[in-house]
Design a protein around this motif. Structure first.
Motif, PDB file in Angstrom:
ATOM      1  N   PRO A 356       0.817  -1.159  -0.042  1.00  0.00           N
ATOM      2  CA  PRO A 356      -0.003  -0.242  -0.149  1.00  0.00           C
ATOM      3  C   PRO A 356       0.863   1.408  -0.043  1.00  0.00           C
ATOM      4  N   HIS A 357       0.199   2.391  -0.573  1.00  0.00           N
ATOM      5  CA  HIS A 357       0.878   3.721  -0.653  1.00  0.00           C
ATOM      6  C   HIS A 357      -0.077   4.655  -0.487  1.00  0.00           C
ATOM      7  N   CYS A 391       4.223  10.152   0.016  1.00  0.00           N
ATOM      8  CA  CYS A 391       3.691   8.917   0.216  1.00  0.00           C
ATOM      9  C   CYS A 391       3.374   9.199   1.861  1.00  0.00           C
ATOM     10  N   HIS A 394       5.434   6.100   3.181  1.00  0.00           N
ATOM     11  CA  HIS A 394       6.602   6.136   3.114  1.00  0.00           C
ATOM     12  C   HIS A 394       7.119   7.471   2.618  1.00  0.00           C
ATOM     13  N   MET A 397       9.146   9.093  -0.141  1.00  0.00           N
ATOM     14  CA  MET A 397       8.890   8.968  -1.774  1.00  0.00           C
ATOM     15  C   MET A 397       8.182  10.178  -2.022  1.00  0.00           C
TER      16      MET A 397
HETATM   17 CU   LIG Z   1       4.500   4.547  -0.195  1.00  0.00          CU
END
Ligand SMILES: [Cu+2]
Length: 406
Positions: A356-357, A391, A394, A397
């Motif tokens: 997932p993002h 993101c 994350h 990103m």
């Molecule tokens: Cu991500």
């Protein structure tokens, strides 16, 4: 209790990661330079002005073509029989395609999944299907060197270097047949079809002029004087001037495409070979085979800067500014990282990754829910401006949407 401390810990970790990576700069479009003596391709970040990767390649990197989205780079190797496919998101060769002995120029056909390769050593043009990454057809042409394709993708003009039988060969790309030839008195060198479709330009060995051919009549309508040994010539996309590389004096020549007359010469390095222009048409990147450098030329002012690359740099290609509306999420990366759209256009993110993002904007405006693999998110941008995003799962990103006027 446990849940609370765990989420606190997660928050803390997220904040830490964000702090670590928020200083990361978004890379500019990359320029790719084929180093003929090293059998490598240098990837240059044009924003930082530094070489960010050196990619080994089959012997004799020669022709180069980059896809309009900037993702895939095709490089022929004239000391070999292959075209290498470089994925610019990882700067690595992901496939080599057998095309025949000593391939020279390569050109992508607009609007089609088709790459044309001048297979000089086997007297043919190879048609490479870029989706299948394989040769699907060939057409016989003696000693083909470079290929210019009309913007509508219908015809190709090829410089043919058969000794004492020099000519320009014209192929109908749908019929895959030679339809005309134009005899020449000297060996043709570079040949390019202008991005506006109005002219085919070529240079010849031992002739200090640019030949201007009108594709409507297939007549040579002008010869533009240059210095000694003109090589690359074209009227690139988004530029006001035509441009030629003049090897003898080491110059970039700008010419007027309406009057077919020289406008200005800009000094570059020793034995310049080729050039590529940035997507906005403002900067020319010139390879200097004799000085192992890339000249970065501001076309409006004529100011230059120099970047050291590998040995004997010849061809160069630059990622266009990606225009369009699609961002793919792959390998924990937004691809492309920067895109430009017009106001009122929308952008769609597709999660093509294994996990997932989520898309979150730095200005706090509405982003996506968690995007599981295969899911998409779209947003319309009404206001011109620059939208930085990341993101939220994350934080390292990152990406940017540049919204221009309507
Ligand atoms: Cu991500």
């Amino acid at each position: 209790m446990f849940a609370t401390s765990q989420s606190k810990f997660t928050l803390l970790l997220t904040a830490l990661v964000f702090t670590l990576f928020s200083g990361m700069a978004i890379a500019g479009p990359k320029a790719y330079v084929g180093n003929f003596k090293d059998n490598t391709v240098s990837a240059v970040d044009t924003a930082a002005g530094t070489v960010v990767a050196t990619i080994p390649i089959a012997a004799g990197p020669h022709g180069m073509a980059i896809t309009p989205d900037g993702r895939w780079l095709y490089v022929s190797s004239d000391g070999s029989s292959t075209v290498s496919v470089i994925d610019t998101s990882i700067d690595r060769v992901t496939k080599t395609i057998e095309v025949g002995k000593s391939p020279h120029g390569v050109t992508l056909v607009p609007g089609k999944e088709l790459l044309l390769v001048a297979v000089n050593g086997e007297d043919k043009i190879a048609f490479v299907d870029t989706a299948k990454q394989a040769v699907i057809a060939t057409v016989s042409v003696g000693k083909p060197h470079t290929i210019g394709v009309s913007p509508d993708g219908k015809v190709a003009y090829i410089s043919s270097q058969v000794p004492s039988h020099f000519e320009v060969v014209i192929i109908d790309l749908d019929a895959r047949k030679v339809v005309r030839t134009i005899a020449l008195d000297k060996t043709p060198r570079d040949l390019e079809y202008s991005s506006d479709g109005k002219a085919v330009y070529f240079t010849k060995a031992g002739a200090n002029v640019i030949d201007v051919l009108d594709p409507a009549s297939d007549k040579i309508v002008a010869e533009i004087p240059t210095g000694v040994s003109p090589h690359y010539v074209n009227h690139p996309r988004n530029t006001m001037y035509g441009m030629a590389i003049v090897q003898g004096p080491g110059e970039l020549l700008l010419f007027d495409v309406k009057t077919n007359s020289p406008v200005r010469s800009i000094k570059v390095g020793d034995q310049p070979h080729w050039l590529a222009v940035s997507g906005d048409g403002k900067t020319a990147y010139v390879t200097n085979e004799g000085s192992n450098t890339l000249s970065v030329v501001d076309i409006a002012s004529g100011k230059t800067a120099t970047i050291t690359v590998g040995n004997q740099p010849r061809k160069v290609a630059v990622q266009p500014l990606a225009v369009g509306a699609k961002v793919s999420i792959e390998n924990f990366t937004f691809i492309p990282q920067v895109i430009t759209i017009a106001a009122d256009e929308s952008v769609t993110w597709s999660n093509n990754d294994g996990g997932p993002h989520a898309v979150a904007f730095k200005d706090g405006s509405a982003g996506s829910e968690t995007l599981f693999p295969g899911k998409t998110f779209s947003r319309t941008f009404a206001q011109p401006g620059t939208y930085e995003y990341y993101c939220s799962i994350h934080n390292y990103m990152i990406g940017r949407i540049v919204v221009g006027p309507r």
